[in-house]
Write an enzyme that holds these catalytic residues in place. Structure first.
Site, short mmCIF file in Angstrom:
data_model
loop_
_atom_site.label_atom_id
_atom_site.label_comp_id
_atom_site.label_asym_id
_atom_site.label_seq_id
_atom_site.Cartn_x
_atom_site.Cartn_y
_atom_site.Cartn_z
N ASP A 34 0.75 -1.31 -0.06
CA ASP A 34 0.03 -0.16 0.07
C ASP A 34 0.95 1.21 0.15
O ASP A 34 1.54 1.46 0.80
CB ASP A 34 -1.04 -0.03 1.27
CG ASP A 34 -1.92 1.11 1.40
OD1 ASP A 34 -1.85 2.20 0.48
OD2 ASP A 34 -2.74 1.09 2.27
N ASP A 133 -3.57 2.40 -5.53
CA ASP A 133 -2.40 2.62 -4.95
C ASP A 133 -2.09 1.25 -4.05
O ASP A 133 -1.15 1.14 -3.17
CB ASP A 133 -2.04 3.60 -4.12
CG ASP A 133 -2.81 3.76 -2.81
OD1 ASP A 133 -3.87 3.25 -2.88
OD2 ASP A 133 -2.37 4.25 -1.84
N GLU A 134 -2.83 0.19 -4.43
CA GLU A 134 -2.93 -1.15 -3.39
C GLU A 134 -2.61 -2.19 -4.42
O GLU A 134 -3.35 -2.65 -5.28
CB GLU A 134 -3.91 -1.01 -2.42
CG GLU A 134 -4.13 -0.40 -1.46
CD GLU A 134 -5.33 -0.45 -0.74
OE1 GLU A 134 -5.82 -1.70 -0.15
OE2 GLU A 134 -5.88 0.45 -0.56
N1 DCP Z 1 -8.43 8.88 -2.07
C1 DCP Z 1 -9.29 9.89 -2.42
N2 DCP Z 1 -10.51 9.91 -1.34
C2 DCP Z 1 -10.59 9.12 -0.59
C3 DCP Z 1 -9.53 8.15 -0.04
C4 DCP Z 1 -8.47 7.91 -1.03
O1 DCP Z 1 -9.28 10.61 -3.10
N3 DCP Z 1 -11.44 9.32 0.42
C5 DCP Z 1 -7.23 8.84 -3.10
C6 DCP Z 1 -6.09 9.49 -2.51
C7 DCP Z 1 -5.09 8.56 -1.89
C8 DCP Z 1 -5.32 7.38 -2.78
O2 DCP Z 1 -6.60 7.58 -3.25
O3 DCP Z 1 -3.78 9.18 -2.18
C9 DCP Z 1 -5.01 6.13 -1.89
O4 DCP Z 1 -5.76 5.96 -0.65
P1 DCP Z 1 -5.60 5.46 0.56
O5 DCP Z 1 -6.90 5.47 1.42
O6 DCP Z 1 -4.45 4.26 0.40
O7 DCP Z 1 -4.74 6.93 1.13
P2 DCP Z 1 -3.14 7.34 1.11
O8 DCP Z 1 -2.44 6.46 0.01
O9 DCP Z 1 -3.29 8.66 0.71
O10 DCP Z 1 -2.78 7.34 2.54
P3 DCP Z 1 -2.04 6.04 3.35
O11 DCP Z 1 -0.66 6.53 3.53
O12 DCP Z 1 -2.85 6.16 4.67
O13 DCP Z 1 -2.19 4.72 2.55
CA CA Z 2 -2.52 4.23 0.39
#
Ligand code: DCP
Ligand code: CA
Length: 383
Positions: A34, A133-134
């Site tokens: 992730d 991203d996963e």
């Molecule tokens: N995303 C979005 N709106 C949301 C959740 C996520 O647009 N409600 C987008 C932005 C993130 C991407 O999807 O960068 C991946 O979601 P993640 O939940 O994995 O969040 P992040 O990668 O940003 O943070 P983390 O470090 O907690 O994984």
């Molecule tokens: Ca993420």
């Protein structure tokens, strides 16, 4: 007497089969990868001046200058209390002057994501892209968890080196445990949960942290007396089924026990590959050949498991300075011959090295593509 021997043999065979089945099940090693604060980290990569500053990615609604919500933010921004879903205006109140508020540019993030998913696929027997991203990676071909950790660390290194991004990884006996483990140490962490620790790992977590349990299910579970995942195990399956329906009820019990799927659901499987690191950098085919044969063996096994044939073979060389070079050859009809696979892969790698006399190989790989179902006849393919 005969009957007794027969029964003995049947009993033993059944026991062995059972052991093989459970060993196979126990043997799965799954990683969940992730990327950390993905959109925000992508922005920091293309603009170095943003490094270490709070970065807030915004989805502007267009109603007024600041209306809209935070899509995600990097960890410096999170330490100010900003989080995904928060109104942009509220985030601005919490942010310092040096914070960067940027509009989301999905096409750019998708491009980065595609390259990262390709890196993961190059290093795993099978992958499942779970979101932008996963991804899950099947690392069962690593004999031990120690080897799996090494492979996962290598994947993280390559992602960092080639894309400048960090990822958090969970490794466990199935997708559920791997997914939960990847959340354990964010950002840039790696958490291993071995099969015998899976139940304990999940047990102390509050019910709403169990993957797929949303706020409504969590409320219902708490009403039934379960605060933690371990408490869910105390509720009878009958009660769970009565409350949540048969599928969901049984699934909740399984999840609480740390049981989960090990089979990855790769969308349409278009190619299969295996890459490995050579004992030392070399351009000698006598050292490369046996490695290519082993990789080809592995790829053929997976082609057979998926009941496929292939029409393209690629030989892959990752050079001493870590550039990936691929040569491929296609056939008129789909084939499944191991001999053709390793001979072709060897030839392609040899050709590449002969054409590039200054290059040493650091890693080599074998890939098959143009997969079609093995049951189809040649005529079916043109129907
Ligand atoms: N995303 C979005 N709106 C949301 C959740 C996520 O647009 N409600 C987008 C932005 C993130 C991407 O999807 O960068 C991946 O979601 P993640 O939940 O994995 O969040 P992040 O990668 O940003 O943070 P983390 O470090 O907690 O994984
Ligand atoms: Ca993420």
């Amino acid at each position: 007497m005969f009957l007794r021997v027969c029964r003995g043999i049947i009993g033993r065979t059944a026991a062995i089969l059972l052991r093989i089945r459970s060993a196979k099940k126990d043997m799965a090693i799954i990683a969940h990868i992730d990327l950390d604060s993905f959109f925000a980290s992508c922005e920091a990569v293309r603009d170095e001046s943003l490094e270490d500053k709070p970065i807030i990615i915004c989805m502007y609604s267009g109603r007024s200058e600041d209306s809209g919500a935070v899509s995600t933010c990097n960890y410096p921004a999170r330490s100010l209390g900003i989080h995904a879903g928060m109104a942009i205006q509220q985030a601005k109140e919490l942010a310092r002057d040096d914070a960067a508020f940027l509009p989301a540019e999905k096409s750019y993030y998708k491009e980065v994501s595609g390259r990262i998913m390709a890196i993961i696929a190059e290093h795993a027997a099978d992958t499942e892209v779970a979101s932008i991203d996963e991804a899950y990676a099947d690392l069962s071909d690593c004999d031990t968890y120690v080897d799996a950790v090494e492979r996962a660390e290598h994947i993280r290194d390559v992602i960092k080196e080639q894309e400048g991004l960090t990822a958090s990884v969970g490794i466990g006996p199935n997708k559920l445990v791997a997914k939960m483990a990847s959340d354990e140490d964010k950002p840039d962490g790696l958490t291993v949960v071995r099969p015998d620790n899976a139940k304990a790992f999940l047990g102390n977590m509050p019910v709403d942290e169990l993957y797929s349990v949303g706020p409504k299910t969590a409320d219902a579970l708490r009403e039934m007396g379960a605060e933690t995942v371990a408490d869910v195990r105390e509720i009878s399956v009958q009660r769970l089924v009565h409350r949540f329906g048969e599928t969901r009820g049984v699934e909740l019990r399984e999840k609480a026990n740390g049981d989960g799927a090990t089979m990855l659901e790769s969308r349409e499987k278009k190619q299969l590959s295996r890459i490995t690191t050579l004992p030392q950098n070399t351009r000698q085919m006598k050292d490369i050949r046996p490695v290519v044969r082993e990789l080809a063996d592995d790829v053929i096994k997976r082609v057979e498991q998926h009941e496929k044939r292939f029409s393209t073979v690629a030989g892959i060389v990752i050079t001493a300075n870590r550039e990936t070079r691929t040569r491929q050859r296609s056939f008129q009809t789909a084939i499944s011959s191991k001999k053709t696979l390793y001979e072709t892969a060897e030839e392609l790698i040899q050709e590449y090295l002969e054409d590039n006399p200054d290059i040493d190989a650091r890693r080599v790989g074998v890939r098959v593509a143009g997969l079609s179902d093995a049951q189809q006849t040649g005529l079916d393919r043109f129907a």
